[in-house]
Design a protein around this motif. Structure first.
Motif, mmCIF file in Angstrom:
data_model
loop_
_atom_site.group_PDB
_atom_site.id
_atom_site.type_symbol
_atom_site.label_atom_id
_atom_site.label_comp_id
_atom_site.label_asym_id
_atom_site.label_seq_id
_atom_site.Cartn_x
_atom_site.Cartn_y
_atom_site.Cartn_z
ATOM 1 N N LYS A 481 0.610 -0.758 -0.456
ATOM 2 C CA LYS A 481 0.124 0.082 0.201
ATOM 3 C C LYS A 481 0.760 1.311 -0.401
ATOM 4 C CE LYS A 481 -3.898 -2.068 2.256
ATOM 5 N NZ LYS A 481 -4.418 -1.848 3.575
ATOM 6 N N SER A 518 -6.400 -9.272 -0.949
ATOM 7 C CA SER A 518 -5.404 -7.670 -1.207
ATOM 8 C C SER A 518 -4.653 -8.105 -2.604
ATOM 9 C CB SER A 518 -4.645 -8.019 -0.326
ATOM 10 O OG SER A 518 -5.092 -7.805 0.765
ATOM 11 N N ILE A 521 -3.046 -5.759 -4.948
ATOM 12 C CA ILE A 521 -1.766 -4.761 -4.986
ATOM 13 C C ILE A 521 -1.012 -6.525 -4.314
ATOM 14 C CG2 ILE A 521 -3.104 -2.615 -3.424
ATOM 15 C CD1 ILE A 521 -2.435 -3.478 -0.904
#
Length: 671
Positions: A481, A518, A521
């Motif tokens: 992130k 997730s 990413i």
């Protein structure tokens, strides 16, 4: 010489079984499965000559990259078992896992290997062929190979028996020759097969002799001795497999009439070859015989040293053979250690890296003066990708003779090109081409060639710490992130009897599954059935190669050597070969180091501390990567590209040409 005479001459030197009905279709018109027959005739004549003594190289396994390197052709149908099978993928993109598999339209690699030890043996034979040495390989013909791996969610790895077709595998031929191994209570008969390992220029070849117990009049149990590689569920079978390689290997060399004066043991599996040669020899003769034997040890890990009880050996060996084994290999108590036996019967023992030599000196202090080191290498013409080889060829003014000579040591001159903007751009383009190929293989999982990609791929074992990068998945998500997305690829097999290895695979699959939210990413992909063909794609196609064994338990490691040939950076602990390149700026070195003069504790894996160090190194590398690759813009002056060039220069040392030069000069003492 006309083509028919070439075939006749070859058949006068090599007694091919079933030639007329089967193999005449491929040994024809001056060709051996599409390769020049003259090369085989030349090597066979040298091995049979009384004027020139040869080298026999013994290994329990050989990984030869036969699916893509010096690939044989055939005029016969290839059996279905020799075609690459589809593999499933386990990722945090479960929808793709459910609908898609990886399919390869290719032949399998000759399935007589399990991993790094076998690939090293194969690369060694290829380099012997390149150097045109009078040499022969000795190994086993494994009817069921190693095993096929199947991932089962919540159960980890499920091993499956593999089946392949010996008779239709291109380049593999059966011989009419048979040998007998005489033991205390039985005789075991072995059929001989051959596979020729050609030189890079196809002008020479090394015969690889393969031993096969699956014949009459052997009992069913004896026939199973060459069924599966590294079975550990039956002690007697395990001993007998080593007996076949040692006793049977010497008998095969004698049966074929080869003039062999040097015997090199790639690990202690073949140490009984000395016992076979020493039978009936005087004490003075035994000391002289030792001068002909050489031993390479590949492991500091306790489980890697074969130990058998005297009682188990007593049931197999005749009295005079057992006396010799006990004399040179017995430890305190009731055990015989094949590593100790190998050291005691060899004129030279070598570790496979400088770091490994230090460990062996601590493990075997009595033999400190005897134990040398020759750091492993990889065969550059197998492992350098086509794009990188073309790049090296294009710059012939710098890399003179890289292909025509061939001379991989010339890659050291890569540092001279650091200020050459055109080279830096073409180097990046070649890497991106390899990466695009990898992403294409995994296109259903949406891999992107402009996202930082790291790979861990090798045998799954506790000391190699396969799940280290997944130790703290929250930290991984945070990195993705805050700095940039990343793609992680994992691959490797655990030995079927390694319960701890199975536990690691299960843990890795659990961690991957927990990251399903997730995937935009952080992509994590685990691949089944890691093999040589897959290794070539991965070692050339990722941005960073991850190597995180617990020091000092990785004797050498070679996968990273394959990666640096292709400009792939390293994140590694200070162990094995990397300890010799730690100051060369080829990536990031992190984590625990054992104290000088101490081996440390294999079970104390330092997972928490080292995972934190790994994440710190990863953060730095990802920042530099995205500073370099601002797609479509490239920072041509980036330190990342400097490190890629350093990798190539370092590859000039970590190859089998340098390795074999050291064996010839320092171990075998030949010109």
């Amino acid at each position: 010489m006309n083509e028919d005479k070439l075939v006749s001459e070859f058949l006068s030197l090599v007694r091919v079984d079933d030639y007329k009905d089967t193999y005449s279709k491929d040994i024809i018109e001056g060709k051996y499965f599409g390769m020049p027959l003259e090369a085989l005739i030349a090597s066979e004549k040298r091995l049979l000559s009384e004027s020139e003594s040869g080298i026999a190289y013994f290994s329990m396994e050989y990984g030869l990259a036969t699916s893509f390197y010096n690939k044989f052709s055939t005029n016969r149908a290839i059996g279905a078992g020799n075609k690459a099978l589809e593999n499933e993928v386990f990722s945090n993109f479960r929808l793709a896992d459910y609908f898609f598999t990886l399919q390869a339209d290719n032949i399998i690699d000759l399935p007589i290997y399990s991993g790094g030890l076998g690939v090293l043996a194969g690369d060694t034979l290829k380099t012997m062929a390149d150097y045109k040495l009078p040499a022969a390989g000795v190994g086993m013909l494994w009817h069921s190979g190693y095993f096929r791996q199947k991932f089962w969610f919540k159960y980890g790895q499920a091993p499956e028996k593999m089946h392949w077709d010996l008779k239709s595998y291109p380049g593999l031929i059966p011989l009419k020759n048979r040998v007998k191994v005489s033991l205390k209570s039985e005789d075991i008969f072995l059929k001989l097969w051959k596979y020729y390992v050609y030189s890079y220029q196809h002008d020479y070849a090394i015969p690889l002799i393969l031993l096969d117990a699956n014949i009459e009049p052997n009992s069913q149990k004896a026939g199973e001795l060459t069924d599966q590689l590294y079975r550990a569920d039956d002690v007697r079978l395990k001993i007998l497999q080593r007996v076949i390689l040692g006793f049977g290997g010497i008998a095969a060399l004698k049966e074929l009439g080869y003039n062999i004066e040097k015997f090199h043991l790639n690990e202690g599996h073949a140490v009984f070859s000395f016992v076979e040669k020493a039978r009936g020899v005087s004490q003075e003769g035994i000391e002289k015989l030792k001068s002909k034997f050489y031993y390479t040890c590949h492991t500091p890990v306790e489980a890697g040293h074969d130990r058998f009880s005297y009682h188990d050996l007593e049931d197999i060996f005749k009295k005079e053979d057992l006396a010799l084994i006990e004399r040179f290999g017995r430890e305190e108590g009731d055990m015989v250690n094949l590593t100790l036996l190998s050291i005691n019967i060899a004129s030279s023992t070598n570790a496979v890296s400088k770091n490994h030599q230090k460990v062996m000196h601590l493990q075997f202090p009595k033999y400190k003066e005897q134990i040398k080191f020759v750091t492993n290498g990889v065969h550059p013409y197998t492992w350098a990708s086509d794009r990188f080889m073309k790049l090296y060829e294009k710059l012939s003014s710098v890399f003179n003779g890289i292909k025509s000579n061939p001379n991989p040591m010339i890659l050291a001159k890569a540092v001279e090109l650091k200020d050459n903007r055109e080279f830096r751009q073409e180097l990046w383009n070649a890497h991106q081409g390899n990466k695009k190929e990898l992403c294409s293989m995994l296109e259903k999982w949406n891999l992107d060639e402009d996202i930082f990609t790291i790979c861990w791929a090798r045998r799954v074992a506790a000391y190699k710490r396969p799940s280290l990068i997944l130790q703290d998945v929250k930290r991984l998500i945070s990195i993705a992130k805050e700095i940039g997305p990343l793609q992680i690829i994992l691959a490797g097999k655990a030995h079927p009897s390694d319960n701890l290895g199975h536990t690691y695979i299960n843990d890795m699959l659990d961690k991957i599954d927990s990251l399903s939210d997730s995937y935009d990413i952080l992509k994590v992909i685990a691949l089944e059935n890691y093999d040589i063909a897959m290794a070539r794609t991965l070692t050339s196609g990722v941005d960073v190669w991850l190597n995180n064994p617990l020091p000092p338990f990785e004797a050498s490691g070679t996968s990273g050597m394959k990666a640096i040939l292709n400009g792939v950076l390293q994140i590694s602990t200070y162990d094995g070969w990397v300890a010799e390149a730690a100051d060369k700026n080829i990536g990031a070195i992190f984590g625990y180091r054992n104290k000088e003069g101490e081996v440390g504790v294999e079970s104390d894996l330092h997972l928490d501390d080292d995972s934190k160090d790994l994440y710190s190194a990863l953060e730095q590398m990802i920042r530099l990567y995205y500073k370099t690759n601002q797609h479509p813009k490239l920072d041509i002056n980036s330190a990342w590209i400097d490190m890629m060039i350093n990798c190539i220069a370092v590859a000039s040392h970590f190859n089998t040409y340098r390795m074999l030069d050291e064996y010839r000069q320092n171990i075998w003492k030949i010109d």
